[in-house]
Design a protein around this motif. Structure first.
Motif, mmCIF file in Angstrom:
data_model
loop_
_atom_site.group_PDB
_atom_site.id
_atom_site.type_symbol
_atom_site.label_atom_id
_atom_site.label_comp_id
_atom_site.label_asym_id
_atom_site.label_seq_id
_atom_site.Cartn_x
_atom_site.Cartn_y
_atom_site.Cartn_z
ATOM 1 N N ARG A 1 72.776 37.176 59.835
ATOM 2 C CA ARG A 1 74.082 38.387 59.603
ATOM 3 C C ARG A 1 75.134 37.690 60.235
ATOM 4 N NH1 ARG A 1 74.126 40.392 64.349
ATOM 5 N NH2 ARG A 1 72.262 40.135 65.321
ATOM 6 N N THR B 1 71.514 47.296 54.858
ATOM 7 C CA THR B 1 70.183 45.887 54.545
ATOM 8 C C THR B 1 71.001 45.112 53.589
ATOM 9 O OG1 THR B 1 68.104 47.020 55.264
ATOM 10 C CG2 THR B 1 67.966 44.305 55.187
ATOM 11 N N TRP C 1 72.751 41.701 55.730
ATOM 12 C CA TRP C 1 72.261 40.372 55.385
ATOM 13 C C TRP C 1 72.500 39.515 54.680
ATOM 14 C CZ3 TRP C 1 69.563 39.215 59.861
ATOM 15 C CH2 TRP C 1 69.147 40.607 60.888
ATOM 16 N N GLN D 1 61.691 40.551 62.907
ATOM 17 C CA GLN D 1 62.335 41.371 61.654
ATOM 18 C C GLN D 1 62.341 40.923 60.331
ATOM 19 O OE1 GLN D 1 66.474 39.350 63.328
ATOM 20 N NE2 GLN D 1 66.230 41.565 64.420
ATOM 21 N N LEU E 1 62.815 43.155 57.005
ATOM 22 C CA LEU E 1 63.772 42.726 55.839
ATOM 23 C C LEU E 1 63.753 42.418 54.205
ATOM 24 C CD1 LEU E 1 65.952 40.259 58.480
ATOM 25 C CD2 LEU E 1 66.612 42.579 57.935
ATOM 26 N N LEU F 1 62.479 46.030 52.640
ATOM 27 C CA LEU F 1 64.193 46.359 52.589
ATOM 28 C C LEU F 1 64.396 45.723 51.604
ATOM 29 C CD1 LEU F 1 65.333 47.148 56.363
ATOM 30 C CD2 LEU F 1 63.997 48.618 54.946
ATOM 31 N N HIS G 1 67.742 47.923 49.957
ATOM 32 C CA HIS G 1 68.383 49.164 50.969
ATOM 33 C C HIS G 1 69.758 48.466 51.059
ATOM 34 C CE1 HIS G 1 69.065 50.635 55.069
ATOM 35 N NE2 HIS G 1 67.897 51.655 54.451
ATOM 36 N N SER H 1 67.778 35.868 61.863
ATOM 37 C CA SER H 1 66.394 37.048 61.963
ATOM 38 C C SER H 1 65.181 36.195 63.081
ATOM 39 C CB SER H 1 66.566 37.238 60.634
ATOM 40 O OG SER H 1 66.027 36.120 60.128
#
Length: 95
Positions: A54, A40, A44, A84, A88, A91, A37, A80
């Motif tokens: 992040r 993302t 991140w 999450q 993540l 993604l 993604h 995170s």
């Protein structure tokens, strides 16, 4: 015995269309490739421990009206949490 070239072509065509062709025997087939993604990926970073980190938003501009303690907190990394991390990892599959 004489075999026409058209018959040879027809049999070769059926052989190639019915069998699955593997282009490389050394790499396993893992289709389809998963896409990372883009949003993302920009926000991140993956850690070696399996987590993600992040930067905080709001640290770049309009800092005159912000208290020094707030600016110091915005300069720190955010990590995170357990809720999450599964999302993540979906993604960012190759991180």
């Amino acid at each position: 015995m004489f075999v026409s070239p058209y018959a040879l072509l027809a049999t070769a065509r059926t052989l190639f269309t019915t069998q699955a062709r593997l282009f490389s025997s050394s790499t396993p087939l893992s289709f389809p490739k998963l896409k990372t993604h883009s949003g993302t990926k920009k926000r991140w970073r993956a850690l070696a421990s399996g987590g993600f980190k992040r930067a905080h938003a709001g640290h770049s501009h309009l800092n005159v009206s912000k208290r020094p303690g707030r600016k110091n907190r915005l300069a720190l990394n955010a990590h995170s949490n357990a809720a999450q991390e599964p999302r993540l990892k979906r993604l960012m599959p190759y991180s």
